[in-house]
Enzyme design. Structure first.
Site: not given
Length: 53
Positions: A34-36
């Protein structure tokens, strides 16, 4: 202690014991889904596909 004694959580929250993979080649990757940096998953998939050939 063996790696097969660990239980990990899949992206969907389901837990799985690494003992299920005993006798297979494991590629253990710590990911933050859930990160870039999820764009890196595409490259990881390519690496996995090559390894399975």
């Amino acid at each position: 202690m063996s790696i097969y004694q660990f239980e990990v959580e899949k992206a969907n929250g389901e837990k799985v014991s690494l003992a299920e993979f005993k006798g297979q080649v494991l590629l253990v990757v710590n990911t933050a889904s859930k990160c870039r940096f999820t764009y890196q998953f595409e490259e990881l998939q390519k690496l996995t596909s090559v390894a399975l050939k």
